[in-house]
Design a protein around this motif. Sequence first.
Motif, PDB file in Angstrom:
ATOM      1  N   HIS A 161      45.938   6.010 -16.951  1.00 20.14           N
ATOM      2  CA  HIS A 161      47.113   6.360 -16.141  1.00 20.14           C
ATOM      3  C   HIS A 161      46.820   6.292 -14.647  1.00 20.14           C
ATOM      4  O   HIS A 161      47.623   6.768 -13.840  1.00 20.14           O
ATOM      5  N   ARG A 162      45.698   5.725 -14.264  1.00 19.07           N
ATOM      6  CA  ARG A 162      45.299   5.681 -12.858  1.00 19.07           C
ATOM      7  C   ARG A 162      46.382   5.011 -12.010  1.00 19.07           C
ATOM      8  O   ARG A 162      46.924   3.970 -12.364  1.00 19.07           O
ATOM      9  N   GLY A 163      46.710   5.642 -10.897  1.00 16.44           N
ATOM     10  CA  GLY A 163      47.712   5.106  -9.985  1.00 16.44           C
ATOM     11  C   GLY A 163      49.082   5.723 -10.152  1.00 16.44           C
ATOM     12  O   GLY A 163      49.961   5.488  -9.321  1.00 16.44           O
ATOM     13  N   ARG A 164      49.300   6.504 -11.219  1.00 16.83           N
ATOM     14  CA  ARG A 164      50.605   7.142 -11.425  1.00 16.83           C
ATOM     15  C   ARG A 164      50.687   8.435 -10.633  1.00 16.83           C
ATOM     16  O   ARG A 164      49.770   9.252 -10.678  1.00 16.83           O
ATOM     17  N   ALA A 165      51.788   8.599  -9.904  1.00 12.79           N
ATOM     18  CA  ALA A 165      52.013   9.838  -9.174  1.00 12.79           C
ATOM     19  C   ALA A 165      52.407  10.939 -10.153  1.00 12.79           C
ATOM     20  O   ALA A 165      52.675  10.711 -11.324  1.00 12.79           O
ATOM     21  N   ARG A 166      52.457  12.179  -9.637  1.00 15.45           N
ATOM     22  CA  ARG A 166      52.757  13.317 -10.504  1.00 15.45           C
ATOM     23  C   ARG A 166      54.141  13.190 -11.145  1.00 15.45           C
ATOM     24  O   ARG A 166      54.287  13.415 -12.353  1.00 15.45           O
TER      25      ARG A 166
ATOM     26  N   ARG B 141      45.331   0.896   0.297  1.00 11.69           N
ATOM     27  CA  ARG B 141      44.673  -0.034   1.225  1.00 11.69           C
ATOM     28  C   ARG B 141      43.599   0.671   2.037  1.00 11.69           C
ATOM     29  O   ARG B 141      42.497   0.130   2.230  1.00 11.69           O
ATOM     30  N   GLU B 142      43.923   1.873   2.543  1.00 14.39           N
ATOM     31  CA  GLU B 142      42.934   2.618   3.311  1.00 14.39           C
ATOM     32  C   GLU B 142      41.719   2.952   2.463  1.00 14.39           C
ATOM     33  O   GLU B 142      40.573   2.864   2.928  1.00 14.39           O
ATOM     34  N   LYS B 143      41.976   3.324   1.218  1.00 11.16           N
ATOM     35  CA  LYS B 143      40.863   3.634   0.330  1.00 11.16           C
ATOM     36  C   LYS B 143      40.006   2.405   0.074  1.00 11.16           C
ATOM     37  O   LYS B 143      38.774   2.469   0.070  1.00 11.16           O
ATOM     38  N   GLN B 144      40.693   1.248  -0.113  1.00 15.02           N
ATOM     39  CA  GLN B 144      39.946   0.018  -0.325  1.00 15.02           C
ATOM     40  C   GLN B 144      39.132  -0.356   0.904  1.00 15.02           C
ATOM     41  O   GLN B 144      37.963  -0.764   0.798  1.00 15.02           O
ATOM     42  N   MET B 145      39.744  -0.201   2.103  1.00 13.61           N
ATOM     43  CA  MET B 145      39.015  -0.489   3.330  1.00 13.61           C
ATOM     44  C   MET B 145      37.816   0.430   3.482  1.00 13.61           C
ATOM     45  O   MET B 145      36.723   0.005   3.892  1.00 13.61           O
ATOM     46  N   ARG B 146      38.024   1.722   3.167  1.00 14.93           N
ATOM     47  CA  ARG B 146      36.912   2.665   3.269  1.00 14.93           C
ATOM     48  C   ARG B 146      35.792   2.278   2.303  1.00 14.93           C
ATOM     49  O   ARG B 146      34.607   2.291   2.678  1.00 14.93           O
ATOM     50  N   GLU B 147      36.182   1.930   1.074  1.00  7.71           N
ATOM     51  CA  GLU B 147      35.162   1.545   0.105  1.00  7.71           C
ATOM     52  C   GLU B 147      34.423   0.292   0.537  1.00  7.71           C
ATOM     53  O   GLU B 147      33.201   0.198   0.401  1.00  7.71           O
TER      54      GLU B 147
ATOM     55  N   GLN C 105      56.120   4.994  -2.682  1.00  6.83           N
ATOM     56  CA  GLN C 105      55.411   3.782  -3.074  1.00  6.83           C
ATOM     57  C   GLN C 105      54.676   3.180  -1.887  1.00  6.83           C
ATOM     58  O   GLN C 105      53.524   2.736  -2.010  1.00  6.83           O
ATOM     59  N   MET C 106      55.342   3.164  -0.716  1.00  6.98           N
ATOM     60  CA  MET C 106      54.675   2.664   0.486  1.00  6.98           C
ATOM     61  C   MET C 106      53.486   3.537   0.857  1.00  6.98           C
ATOM     62  O   MET C 106      52.427   3.033   1.261  1.00  6.98           O
ATOM     63  N   GLU C 107      53.657   4.854   0.737  1.00  9.21           N
ATOM     64  CA  GLU C 107      52.543   5.747   1.040  1.00  9.21           C
ATOM     65  C   GLU C 107      51.367   5.498   0.108  1.00  9.21           C
ATOM     66  O   GLU C 107      50.216   5.459   0.544  1.00  9.21           O
ATOM     67  N   ARG C 108      51.691   5.321  -1.199  1.00  9.24           N
ATOM     68  CA  ARG C 108      50.606   5.063  -2.143  1.00  9.24           C
ATOM     69  C   ARG C 108      49.912   3.741  -1.844  1.00  9.24           C
ATOM     70  O   ARG C 108      48.689   3.631  -1.924  1.00  9.24           O
ATOM     71  N   GLN C 109      50.716   2.713  -1.480  1.00 13.64           N
ATOM     72  CA  GLN C 109      50.100   1.435  -1.144  1.00 13.64           C
ATOM     73  C   GLN C 109      49.234   1.549   0.102  1.00 13.64           C
ATOM     74  O   GLN C 109      48.136   0.979   0.161  1.00 13.64           O
ATOM     75  N   CYS C 110      49.742   2.302   1.087  1.00 16.50           N
ATOM     76  CA  CYS C 110      48.965   2.506   2.312  1.00 16.50           C
ATOM     77  C   CYS C 110      47.670   3.239   2.014  1.00 16.50           C
ATOM     78  O   CYS C 110      46.595   2.854   2.492  1.00 16.50           O
ATOM     79  N   LEU C 111      47.769   4.298   1.205  1.00 12.11           N
ATOM     80  CA  LEU C 111      46.571   5.037   0.837  1.00 12.11           C
ATOM     81  C   LEU C 111      45.610   4.170   0.047  1.00 12.11           C
ATOM     82  O   LEU C 111      44.387   4.260   0.229  1.00 12.11           O
TER      83      LEU C 111
END
Length: 510
Positions: free
Chosen positions: A116-121, A262-268, A254-260
């Motif tokens: 279920h990874r990626g699903r919001a509450r 992307r930021e998470k991917q950039m950080r990784e 959805q935009m917030e999740r995509q932004c997060l």
Amino acid sequence: VKWKGKDLFDLVCRTLGLRETWFFGLQYTIKDTVAWLKMDKKVKKQILDEKIFCPPEASVLLASYAVQAKYGDYDPNVHKRGFLAQEELLPKRVINLYQMTPEMWEERITAWYAEHRGRARDEAEMEYLKIAQDLEMYGVNYFAIRNKKGTELLLGVDALGLHIYDPDNRLTPKISFPWNEIRNISYSDKEFTIKPLDKKIDVFKFNSSKLRVNKLILQLCIGNHDLFMRRRKADSLEVQQMKAQAREEKARKQMERQCLAREKQMREEAERTRDELERRLMQLKEEATMANEALMRSEETADLLAEKAQITEEEAKLLAQKAAEAEQEMQRIKATAIRTEEEKRLMEQKVLEAEMLALKMAEESERRAKEADQLKQDLQEARESERRAKQKLLEITSKSSYTSMNSSTTALPTDLPSFNLISESLSFDFKDTDMKRLSMEIEKEKVEYMEKSKHLQEQLNELKTEIEALKLKERETALDILHNENSSRGNSKHNTIKKPQAQGRRPICI
């Protein structure tokens, strides 16, 4: 204690943040009868007792969505083994039915939780409800009734229609009346009447023990039919506004999740780059250390070879000098006149010894000279090795400086971020509905839904097969056995709704 039902209901809606209040109500039990809280009367008593049969495989899937809603995305570094030990996620009936330890249940819940990874509450909660609404007993209110022959039956009222059950089987109805096939529902005294839309089908009548129960049944029928019609009518302005707000909110999330993401991917990626640079820097440091050690060993070897070459050269000179002296001694001995034969013999013996000594000295001198040449050659190779070691150290030093410069320029992101029933005889007509259109819409909705749930059913069947070998048959309840029989026959709460049509146009006898 002075509150009315509406006061309590409004408080619950505000607490939960509900806006579509027409879909909900507060249910309680009183004297073994399920009832709904009336909005215009005071709240005197509430009992919450909800029992819905859920098969084991569906219980595990529901538990995985509950964990997703509570803990968010699965992280093996955080959600380690035993993190669900204190959670009550499965019914005790399911736990007691299988020879499985809590760790085995947790392993199966976690396996689906990870998917279920990626699903919001809110998405996880919605998926939970989609699964729950397919349970046979979900949303059904049961009432004890008798038909004209006095046979004891159960009447079930839910969002799909009216259903008649055997008292021992609350999962599969004997017959169902969908809302779009009912023309009129009424009761008089204790007799309840259902008139189908098809006039060739006989009217179905039944009795309940109390007038109050008939009133409750009629209220539930009216309420569920109103919701049935609401879902198939054009949305009101309020609902349109709420849906538009919901779409905007969903798009924003959805935009917030995509932004997060992307930021998470950039950080990784930045962390991976940093780790790679650190690893490369450590490697260069190790190479530099090894080069320094090799250089020191080369210098020590060169010094030793130079010293040994000097010693060998001096020894060679000394041997050459001794050889010359021996030659001179031999010549002197030869020149000496020996008078007697004994002296001559002794002199010849001395000459022979002197010659042998001179020959040995010459050989030793030649060997020492060759050794000195070899040492000179080894010294030359050692100095060449020293020169190459210095050159490699210089290259490593320049690479380390370049890597440090790149590391300083690669920085991690810092900003990642009601009806009042008074008379003894009431009725409710549904004749004003375009029933054919509703039937087509219902069938279309069913086909679309079944297509979406195909993958879900495959998952449930896979888990059911996996844990079937661990089931304790002697602990199965009557509902477990009925559910298994329905599953083997392919029966569900959706296809049993078609039974009245399949029976043809004949009187209903129960």
